[in-house]
Design an enzyme around this catalytic site. Structure first.
Site, PDB file in Angstrom:
ATOM      1  CE1 TYR A  78      -4.207  -1.233  -0.531  1.00 53.24           C
ATOM      2  CE2 TYR A  78      -3.336  -3.024   0.799  1.00 53.24           C
ATOM      3  CZ  TYR A  78      -4.287  -2.522  -0.067  1.00 53.24           C
ATOM      4  OH  TYR A  78      -5.315  -3.331  -0.491  1.00 53.24           O
ATOM      5  NE  ARG A  81      -2.684  -0.107  -5.480  1.00 52.83           N
ATOM      6  CZ  ARG A  81      -3.763  -0.623  -4.884  1.00 52.83           C
ATOM      7  NH1 ARG A  81      -3.652  -1.696  -4.099  1.00 52.83           N
ATOM      8  NH2 ARG A  81      -4.947  -0.097  -5.073  1.00 52.83           N
ATOM      9  CG  HIS A 132     -13.973  -1.048  -3.717  1.00 50.98           C
ATOM     10  ND1 HIS A 132     -13.651  -1.685  -4.884  1.00 50.98           N
ATOM     11  CD2 HIS A 132     -15.183  -1.550  -3.349  1.00 50.98           C
ATOM     12  CE1 HIS A 132     -14.604  -2.535  -5.224  1.00 50.98           C
ATOM     13  NE2 HIS A 132     -15.558  -2.469  -4.300  1.00 50.98           N
ATOM     14  CB  CYS A 140      -7.457   2.442  15.022  1.00 52.75           C
ATOM     15  SG  CYS A 140      -6.769   1.387  16.320  1.00 52.75           S
ATOM     16  CB  CYS A 146      -9.134   2.678  18.772  1.00 53.43           C
ATOM     17  SG  CYS A 146      -8.239   4.170  18.391  1.00 53.43           S
ATOM     18  CB  CYS A 212      -3.804   3.747  16.442  1.00 52.03           C
ATOM     19  SG  CYS A 212      -5.154   4.842  16.922  1.00 52.03           S
ATOM     20  CB  CYS A 215      -5.557   3.085  21.042  1.00 49.12           C
ATOM     21  SG  CYS A 215      -4.994   2.175  19.598  1.00 49.12           S
TER      22      CYS A 215
HETATM   23  C1  BJW Z   1      -9.142  -0.379 -19.614  1.00 48.90           C
HETATM   24  C2  BJW Z   1      -7.943   0.268 -19.832  1.00 48.90           C
HETATM   25  C3  BJW Z   1      -8.025   1.498 -20.437  1.00 48.90           C
HETATM   26  C4  BJW Z   1      -7.460  -1.542 -18.878  1.00 48.90           C
HETATM   27  N1  BJW Z   1      -9.209   1.988 -20.780  1.00 48.90           N
HETATM   28  N2  BJW Z   1     -10.320   0.113 -19.971  1.00 48.90           N
HETATM   29  C5  BJW Z   1     -21.889 -11.925  -4.980  1.00 48.90           C
HETATM   30  C6  BJW Z   1     -21.439 -13.018  -5.694  1.00 48.90           C
HETATM   31  C7  BJW Z   1     -20.183 -13.559  -5.454  1.00 48.90           C
HETATM   32  C8  BJW Z   1     -19.329 -13.012  -4.500  1.00 48.90           C
HETATM   33  C9  BJW Z   1     -19.772 -11.934  -3.809  1.00 48.90           C
HETATM   34  C10 BJW Z   1     -21.031 -11.414  -4.040  1.00 48.90           C
HETATM   35  N3  BJW Z   1     -21.189 -10.345  -3.212  1.00 48.90           N
HETATM   36  C11 BJW Z   1     -20.057 -10.173  -2.496  1.00 48.90           C
HETATM   37  C12 BJW Z   1     -19.187 -11.152  -2.832  1.00 48.90           C
HETATM   38  C13 BJW Z   1     -17.812 -11.328  -2.264  1.00 48.90           C
HETATM   39  C14 BJW Z   1     -16.785 -10.392  -2.859  1.00 48.90           C
HETATM   40  C15 BJW Z   1     -16.691 -10.535  -4.356  1.00 48.90           C
HETATM   41  O1  BJW Z   1     -17.173  -9.729  -5.131  1.00 48.90           O
HETATM   42  N4  BJW Z   1     -16.000 -11.535  -4.828  1.00 48.90           N
HETATM   43  C16 BJW Z   1     -15.804 -11.721  -6.272  1.00 48.90           C
HETATM   44  C17 BJW Z   1     -14.338 -11.879  -6.567  1.00 48.90           C
HETATM   45  C18 BJW Z   1     -16.665 -12.851  -6.755  1.00 48.90           C
HETATM   46  N5  BJW Z   1     -17.079  -9.019  -2.510  1.00 48.90           N
HETATM   47  C19 BJW Z   1     -16.715  -8.512  -1.355  1.00 48.90           C
HETATM   48  O2  BJW Z   1     -16.135  -9.177  -0.516  1.00 48.90           O
HETATM   49  C20 BJW Z   1     -17.072  -7.061  -1.085  1.00 48.90           C
HETATM   50  N6  BJW Z   1     -17.678  -6.954   0.205  1.00 48.90           N
HETATM   51  C21 BJW Z   1     -18.934  -7.358   0.402  1.00 48.90           C
HETATM   52  O3  BJW Z   1     -19.656  -7.691  -0.497  1.00 48.90           O
HETATM   53  O4  BJW Z   1     -19.315  -7.306   1.735  1.00 48.90           O
HETATM   54  C22 BJW Z   1     -20.483  -8.039   2.112  1.00 48.90           C
HETATM   55  C23 BJW Z   1     -20.214  -9.520   1.922  1.00 48.90           C
HETATM   56  C24 BJW Z   1     -19.055 -10.066   2.393  1.00 48.90           C
HETATM   57  C25 BJW Z   1     -18.807 -11.425   2.230  1.00 48.90           C
HETATM   58  C26 BJW Z   1     -19.731 -12.228   1.570  1.00 48.90           C
HETATM   59  C27 BJW Z   1     -20.905 -11.653   1.073  1.00 48.90           C
HETATM   60  C28 BJW Z   1     -21.141 -10.287   1.267  1.00 48.90           C
HETATM   61  C29 BJW Z   1     -15.812  -6.205  -1.008  1.00 48.90           C
HETATM   62  C30 BJW Z   1     -15.096  -6.100  -2.295  1.00 48.90           C
HETATM   63  C31 BJW Z   1     -13.800  -5.299  -2.089  1.00 48.90           C
HETATM   64  C32 BJW Z   1     -12.920  -5.257  -3.338  1.00 48.90           C
HETATM   65  N7  BJW Z   1     -11.658  -4.705  -2.968  1.00 48.90           N
HETATM   66  C33 BJW Z   1     -10.647  -4.466  -4.008  1.00 48.90           C
HETATM   67  C34 BJW Z   1      -9.377  -3.936  -3.302  1.00 48.90           C
HETATM   68  C35 BJW Z   1      -9.573  -2.501  -2.842  1.00 48.90           C
HETATM   69  C36 BJW Z   1      -8.352  -1.977  -2.187  1.00 48.90           C
HETATM   70  C37 BJW Z   1      -7.175  -1.874  -3.114  1.00 48.90           C
HETATM   71  O5  BJW Z   1      -7.246  -1.166  -4.135  1.00 48.90           O
HETATM   72  O6  BJW Z   1      -6.153  -2.470  -2.812  1.00 48.90           O
HETATM   73  O7  BJW Z   1     -11.144  -3.523  -4.948  1.00 48.90           O
HETATM   74  S1  BJW Z   1     -10.288  -5.903  -5.009  1.00 48.90           S
HETATM   75  C38 BJW Z   1     -10.066  -5.014  -6.506  1.00 48.90           C
HETATM   76  O8  BJW Z   1     -11.097  -5.346  -7.468  1.00 48.90           O
HETATM   77  C39 BJW Z   1     -10.299  -3.541  -6.128  1.00 48.90           C
HETATM   78  C40 BJW Z   1     -11.048  -3.032  -7.323  1.00 48.90           C
HETATM   79  O9  BJW Z   1     -11.751  -1.843  -6.996  1.00 48.90           O
HETATM   80  C41 BJW Z   1     -11.932  -4.185  -7.671  1.00 48.90           C
HETATM   81  C42 BJW Z   1     -12.436  -4.156  -9.070  1.00 48.90           C
HETATM   82  O10 BJW Z   1     -11.398  -4.243  -9.996  1.00 48.90           O
HETATM   83  P1  BJW Z   1     -11.505  -3.418 -11.354  1.00 48.90           P
HETATM   84  O11 BJW Z   1     -11.481  -1.969 -11.080  1.00 48.90           O
HETATM   85  O12 BJW Z   1     -12.621  -3.929 -12.169  1.00 48.90           O
HETATM   86  O13 BJW Z   1     -10.095  -3.767 -12.014  1.00 48.90           O
HETATM   87  P2  BJW Z   1      -9.704  -4.986 -12.960  1.00 48.90           P
HETATM   88  O14 BJW Z   1      -8.223  -5.030 -13.000  1.00 48.90           O
HETATM   89  O15 BJW Z   1     -10.418  -6.214 -12.594  1.00 48.90           O
HETATM   90  O16 BJW Z   1     -10.264  -4.553 -14.395  1.00 48.90           O
HETATM   91  C43 BJW Z   1      -9.667  -3.471 -15.127  1.00 48.90           C
HETATM   92  C44 BJW Z   1     -10.473  -3.323 -16.411  1.00 48.90           C
HETATM   93  O17 BJW Z   1      -9.999  -2.183 -17.104  1.00 48.90           O
HETATM   94  C45 BJW Z   1     -10.332  -4.525 -17.362  1.00 48.90           C
HETATM   95  O18 BJW Z   1     -11.627  -4.849 -17.846  1.00 48.90           O
HETATM   96  C46 BJW Z   1      -9.451  -3.984 -18.486  1.00 48.90           C
HETATM   97  O19 BJW Z   1      -9.753  -4.590 -19.762  1.00 48.90           O
HETATM   98  C47 BJW Z   1      -9.841  -2.541 -18.477  1.00 48.90           C
HETATM   99  N8  BJW Z   1      -8.831  -1.623 -18.968  1.00 48.90           N
HETATM  100  N9  BJW Z   1      -6.924  -0.575 -19.347  1.00 48.90           N
HETATM  101  C48 BJW Z   1     -10.344   1.220 -20.542  1.00 48.90           C
HETATM  102  N10 BJW Z   1      -6.888   2.181 -20.710  1.00 48.90           N
END
Ligand code: BJW
Length: 320
Positions: A78, A81, A132, A140, A146, A212, A215
């Site tokens: 991080y 990043r 996100h 914390c 806390c 933190c 705390c």
């Molecule tokens: C271009 C380009 C250019 C390139 N021009 N395009 C329902 C079904 C199944 C599972 C779940 C569900 N509901 C919840 C879940 C569980 C889980 C989940 O979704 N799992 C899946 C993997 C299936 N979700 C969670 O846990 C979420 N919490 C939650 O739902 O709480 C309640 C709950 C908990 C447990 C069970 C059930 C309910 C939280 C999700 C948190 C995601 N966190 C991250 C990290 C954030 C911190 C960090 O940055 O480090 O978020 S993971 C990562 O993925 C990050 C992103 O925001 C997120 C999405 O990624 P993104 O932005 O789409 O990036 P890429 O790389 O995947 O895609 C890039 C795209 O750009 C590509 O398409 C390229 O082609 C394109 N591209 N260059 C235009 N120039």
């Protein structure tokens, strides 16, 4: 079908005209934003090329389990990043979306990005839902008591998390030049790319990680949403309020693989309120959640080029 090409994009001109017609009539629009929006600002996406940090899949480090197992490694990820995001600049797509927010009161951007580039493009905060969290919020780790949190842009957040530099021979011309320009010693070397497994990663003791200040006991952690964690309640409420307020004309799904929920599910939520779907992506295989439907638009290419072009009838031409 008529089409033309410019740098890194293929434009279906018939599709562009029909999109523009629909946009001009629209008053309530959503945009679901992902890492591809910031790709041309130089920040890596999560999936596909660039989604590896050293040997780790970036999404495998974005978990509470990874942080509990190795907080030093996760903080180094991080810190890298945060540093990269602060070096990056918002691109024309960030500016175009910010301008749309000023021109169209019924526009909401739902961003999965934590890089701070939309806020730095002056996207009005009341039109930007950070699903996100942010790399620049920290809190914390003690969930029970806390409750401390802060916004923090200090880079590095603690000295031990400084990005190592190549160092320069102090007797070299480069070092003398830097000294005569009163450049701080730390800035004399070039940042090493610690996302590359071939670059040694310094070991950082847990007691040198951010603690933190309230705390003075528990570690701070990045204020981002990891897998298995809930999205910020206020943000979810804001999105629900927007959805419940009436019909939605369109959702633009920009630079996201649409694989992570609940974010990806907002496309179907918007469809259920009448929205047409417009996808902007480099990869035609990254379909919107729920798949394609009649009347959808797909524009293939770099969001930084396409988004200003798509929004031009409402925002005019923007400078970069
Ligand atoms: C271009 C380009 C250019 C390139 N021009 N395009 C329902 C079904 C199944 C599972 C779940 C569900 N509901 C919840 C879940 C569980 C889980 C989940 O979704 N799992 C899946 C993997 C299936 N979700 C969670 O846990 C979420 N919490 C939650 O739902 O709480 C309640 C709950 C908990 C447990 C069970 C059930 C309910 C939280 C999700 C948190 C995601 N966190 C991250 C990290 C954030 C911190 C960090 O940055 O480090 O978020 S993971 C990562 O993925 C990050 C992103 O925001 C997120 C999405 O990624 P993104 O932005 O789409 O990036 P890429 O790389 O995947 O895609 C890039 C795209 O750009 C590509 O398409 C390229 O082609 C394109 N591209 N260059 C235009 N120039």
């Amino acid at each position: 079908m008529a089409s033309s090409t410019t740098a890194n994009v293929a434009i279906n001109t018939k599709g562009l005209a029909s999109f523009h017609e629909h946009l001009k009539k629209s008053t309530r629009v959503l945009a679901l934003l992902g890492a591809g929006l910031s790709a041309s600002s130089g920040l890596p996406t999560f999936r596909g090329a660039g989604g590896l940090w050293r040997t780790h899949d970036a999404t495998s480090i974005a978990t509470p389990e990874a942080f509990n197992a190795d907080p030093s490694l996760v903080w180094q990820f991080y810190s890298y990043r945060r540093h990269s995001a602060l070096q990056a600049q918002p691109n024309p797509a960030h500016f175009a979306l910010a301008e749309l927010a000023r021109k169209m009161p019924g526009f909401q951007a739902l961003s999965q990005n934590v890089d701070g580039l939309s806020p730095r493009a002056d996207h009005p905060p009341e039109h930007l839902q950070l699903l996100h969290g942010s790399l620049f919020d920290v809190r914390c780790t003690d969930r029970r008591g806390c409750g401390y949190s802060e916004t923090n842009f200090t880079d590095p957040i603690v000295p031990a998390l400084a990005i190592p530099t190549s160092g320069i021979d102090p007797s070299s011309d480069e070092a003398r030049q830097a000294q005569s320009n009163q450049v701080h010693a730390k800035q004399q070397g070039k940042d090493l790319d610690i996302s590359d497994i071939n670059v040694p990663l310094p070991s950082v003791a847990t007691h040198d990680l951010p603690i933190c200040p309230k705390c003075q006991k528990h570690l701070l952690r990045p204020g981002v949403v990891w897998f298995g964690e809930s999205l910020p309640k206020q943000v979810l409420d804001n999105v629900d309020d927007f959805v419940e307020a009436g019909a939605i004309d369109m959702i633009m799904v920009i630079g996201t693989s649409a694989k992570v929920y609940p974010a990806a599910g907002y496309t179907e939520v918007a469809r259920s309120k009448g929205a047409r779907v417009c996808v902007v992506n480099m990869d035609e295989n990254d379909r919107p959640a729920g798949g394609w439907q009649e009347g959808d638009w797909f524009f293939k290419g770099d969001a930084a080029v396409l988004v200003p072009m798509l929004l031009e009838p409402v925002i005019g031409q923007i400078g970069s």
